[in-house]
Design a protein around this motif. Structure first.
Motif, PDB file in Angstrom:
ATOM      1  N   HIS A  52     -13.862 109.864  75.059  1.00 53.67           N
ATOM      2  CA  HIS A  52     -14.328 108.672  75.775  1.00 53.67           C
ATOM      3  C   HIS A  52     -13.356 107.500  75.596  1.00 53.67           C
ATOM      4  O   HIS A  52     -12.869 107.277  74.506  1.00 53.67           O
TER       5      HIS A  52
ATOM      6  N   THR B  25     -11.894 108.476  78.496  1.00 54.21           N
ATOM      7  CA  THR B  25     -11.193 109.401  79.401  1.00 54.21           C
ATOM      8  C   THR B  25     -11.996 110.709  79.502  1.00 54.21           C
ATOM      9  O   THR B  25     -12.816 111.005  78.622  1.00 54.21           O
ATOM     10  N   PRO B  26     -11.785 111.476  80.551  1.00 53.90           N
ATOM     11  CA  PRO B  26     -12.595 112.686  80.735  1.00 53.90           C
ATOM     12  C   PRO B  26     -12.073 113.890  79.937  1.00 53.90           C
ATOM     13  O   PRO B  26     -10.925 113.905  79.511  1.00 53.90           O
TER      14      PRO B  26
ATOM     15  N   THR C  19     -16.816 116.377  80.263  1.00 55.03           N
ATOM     16  CA  THR C  19     -17.253 115.003  80.532  1.00 55.03           C
ATOM     17  C   THR C  19     -16.403 114.355  81.626  1.00 55.03           C
ATOM     18  O   THR C  19     -15.238 114.681  81.797  1.00 55.03           O
ATOM     19  N   GLU C  20     -17.030 113.412  82.331  1.00 56.11           N
ATOM     20  CA  GLU C  20     -16.330 112.624  83.347  1.00 56.11           C
ATOM     21  C   GLU C  20     -15.715 111.395  82.692  1.00 56.11           C
ATOM     22  O   GLU C  20     -16.122 110.983  81.605  1.00 56.11           O
ATOM     23  N   GLU C  21     -14.766 110.792  83.398  1.00 55.43           N
ATOM     24  CA  GLU C  21     -14.240 109.514  82.916  1.00 55.43           C
ATOM     25  C   GLU C  21     -15.336 108.453  83.012  1.00 55.43           C
ATOM     26  O   GLU C  21     -16.223 108.544  83.854  1.00 55.43           O
ATOM     27  N   ASP C  22     -15.237 107.450  82.150  1.00 56.95           N
ATOM     28  CA  ASP C  22     -16.199 106.350  82.195  1.00 56.95           C
ATOM     29  C   ASP C  22     -15.552 105.175  82.925  1.00 56.95           C
ATOM     30  O   ASP C  22     -14.934 104.301  82.330  1.00 56.95           O
TER      31      ASP C  22
ATOM     32  N   LEU D 179     -22.335 110.872  82.079  1.00 55.41           N
ATOM     33  CA  LEU D 179     -20.936 111.310  82.131  1.00 55.41           C
ATOM     34  C   LEU D 179     -20.793 112.815  81.881  1.00 55.41           C
ATOM     35  O   LEU D 179     -19.697 113.355  81.980  1.00 55.41           O
TER      36      LEU D 179
ATOM     37  N   GLY E  86      -9.314 114.436  86.931  1.00 53.63           N
ATOM     38  CA  GLY E  86     -10.697 114.460  87.362  1.00 53.63           C
ATOM     39  C   GLY E  86     -11.292 115.844  87.525  1.00 53.63           C
ATOM     40  O   GLY E  86     -10.641 116.779  87.980  1.00 53.63           O
ATOM     41  N   ASN E  87     -12.583 115.941  87.170  1.00 53.57           N
ATOM     42  CA  ASN E  87     -13.306 117.205  87.324  1.00 53.57           C
ATOM     43  C   ASN E  87     -13.459 117.611  88.786  1.00 53.57           C
ATOM     44  O   ASN E  87     -13.562 118.792  89.090  1.00 53.57           O
TER      45      ASN E  87
END
Lengths: 191, 269
Positions: free
Chosen positions: A131, A133-134, A139-142, A188, B83-84
């Protein structure tokens, strides 16, 4: 992406990696550690990009076992793959993982183990360890936190305030994450 | 003048016409709205338009690892190369290790796209700093992949989302990507394998480079005057009275863009 060549040199125990494309570029002009030389084979102008020689590398990954077998989902994209290269280029590797699993679980998908246990000095269970960053497939980026960070970077006072609340004001990563908030972190997670 | 197309559509179609069948085009995934539109979205739409018209065997290499993605499947743009969303974008190949970070140096990429904050009349590009490198007034993203873009790729399109005097300057603060210092002859002496910048796309005009490697105005967009271009460029451009207007897209091209390539208006807004 010259920085990648530095770890590439480390990965093979070489003092430098040769590149041929820096003619006229201020990157070579501004950095005395990038050493021009004449290629002994072709006679062309080349540059020696020194190895990074990292003592310790810390990366974050999807999962690992207590011995340090580290699994990263197989379709890692280019930026993520730099992590793997760095992990293969250092003396001491520390990996934080989203999930700590049993070795039997690792053995069900050995092709995902990009870093074997003997390479890893230490493995630590740190969910959301990357966190803000993804972590691919975890997890996704915040984006909201990126914005907080960028806004804080507007002036020194704001940035000091950011450091005071998120970094200096927290005892450890768990406290940092609780500042971000459990509800927000939930959003996230990659489903 | 009433136009039935947007600036983004105009640039996309003009760009598409410059690609050849069988080529490999590379674009990264830029972040930030204006930069993303010019370095990522317009190039992706242009490559797909070329594939659907005169260049069916053109290869789109997105972010260096994703081959021929189905862009019409996008519901939103991936926010970054980390990105995912990129993971599950339908495509023909996902290659982590090749051409990867290094094998592009053997000349696999025929053309690519870059940007920066300053360009000079020799086509050198700065994306590193404003002011002295040691003590910059503004520290920018850094050279990243720009040295390679302008040195080893077949040719390079410089995509400039802003056409202002401060972006087109006689002298730039850092040569992060090399154009034609000392003309084409000067570039040759530097031993760079790629042919360097070929065109610059801006909101006002399209620049190209002459046989000496000097920049010139190739066409001026509809609704823009020669004086607009001169007033917003920080170096002399000479007499622009004979410069043609940038050719408008055809109805067929616009229909392809709107109905087939970018049905969700993700790329071109």
């Amino acid at each position: 992406m010259l920085a990648w060549d530095r770890f590439r040199a480390d990965r093979e125990g070489m003092p430098f990696w040769p590149v041929y494309f820096l003619g006229g570029n201020d990157v070579a002009r501004d950095n005395p550690q990038i050493v021009p030389f004449t290629c002994p084979v072709t006679g062309k102008q080349a540059w020696a990009v020194p190895a990074a020689k990292p003592d310790v590398i810390v990366i974050h990954a999807c999962r690992g076992d207590k011995y340090g077998n580290i699994q990263i989902q197989e379709r890692s994209m280019l930026p993520q793959y730099l992590n793997v290269d760095m992990a293969r280029s250092c003396k001491n590797l520390i990996v934080t993982v989203e999930e700590l699993v049993d070795t039997e679980e690792i053995k069900k998908s050995p092709h995902l183990t990009l870093i074997p246990a003997f390479r890893t000095a230490s493995v630590c269970h740190v969910p959301f360890g990357s966190h803000p960053t993804p972590t691919l497939s975890c997890t996704e980026e915040d984006a909201a936190h990126y914005e907080t960070y960028v806004n804080a970077s507007a002036n020194e006072e704001a940035f000091e305030a950011y450091l005071d609340s998120y970094i200096r004001g927290t005892k450890n990563f768990t406290e940092y994450l609780s500042l971000i908030g459990e509800t927000h972190l939930k959003t996230l997670e990659v489903r | 003048m009433e136009k039935h197309f947007t600036l983004e559509e105009l640039l996309t179609v003009r760009l598409a016409h410059t690609f050849h069948n069988g080529e490999v085009g590379f674009t990264g995934l830029a972040t930030g709205k204006a930069a993303a539109t010019y370095i990522t979205n317009i190039p992706l739409a242009a490559m797909q338009l070329a594939r659907l018209t005169h260049a069916p065997d053109l290869t789109v290499l997105l972010a260096g690892w994703c081959v021929n993605p189905d862009l019409s499947a996008l519901t939103r743009l991936p926010s970054s190369e980390y990105g995912n969303e990129l993971l599950n974008l339908p495509c023909e190949a996902q290659m982590t290790t090749w051409p990867g970070p290094w094998s592009h140096r053997i000349g696999e990429i025929d053309f690519a796209f870059c940007s920066g904050v300053q360009v000079d009349p020799e086509g050198n590009v700065n994306c590193t700093c404003i002011g002295a490198h040691e003590k910059p007034k503004v520290a920018l993203v850094g050279p990243i992949f720009l040295p390679e873009h302008l040195a080893v790729f077949g040719r390079e399109y410089i995509m400039m989302p802003h056409h202002e005097k401060r972006c087109f300057t006689e002298k730039i603060d850092h040569i992060s990507g090399v154009g034609f210092p000392g003309g084409r002859a000067g570039r040759k002496e530097l031993g760079l394998t790629g042919s360097g910048p070929c065109k610059i796309f801006t909101p006002l005009c399209i620049f190209s480079f002459d046989e000496d490697g000097k920049l010139f105005v190739e066409s001026i967009h509809p609704g823009v005057t020669a004086q607009d271009v001169i007033d917003n460029t920080g170096f002399a451009l000479g007499d622009l009275s004979a410069v043609p207007e940038t050719a408008a897209p055809s109805d067929e091209e616009l229909a392809l863009l709107r109905n087939n390539i970018d049905p969700n208006r993700i790329l071109l807004g």
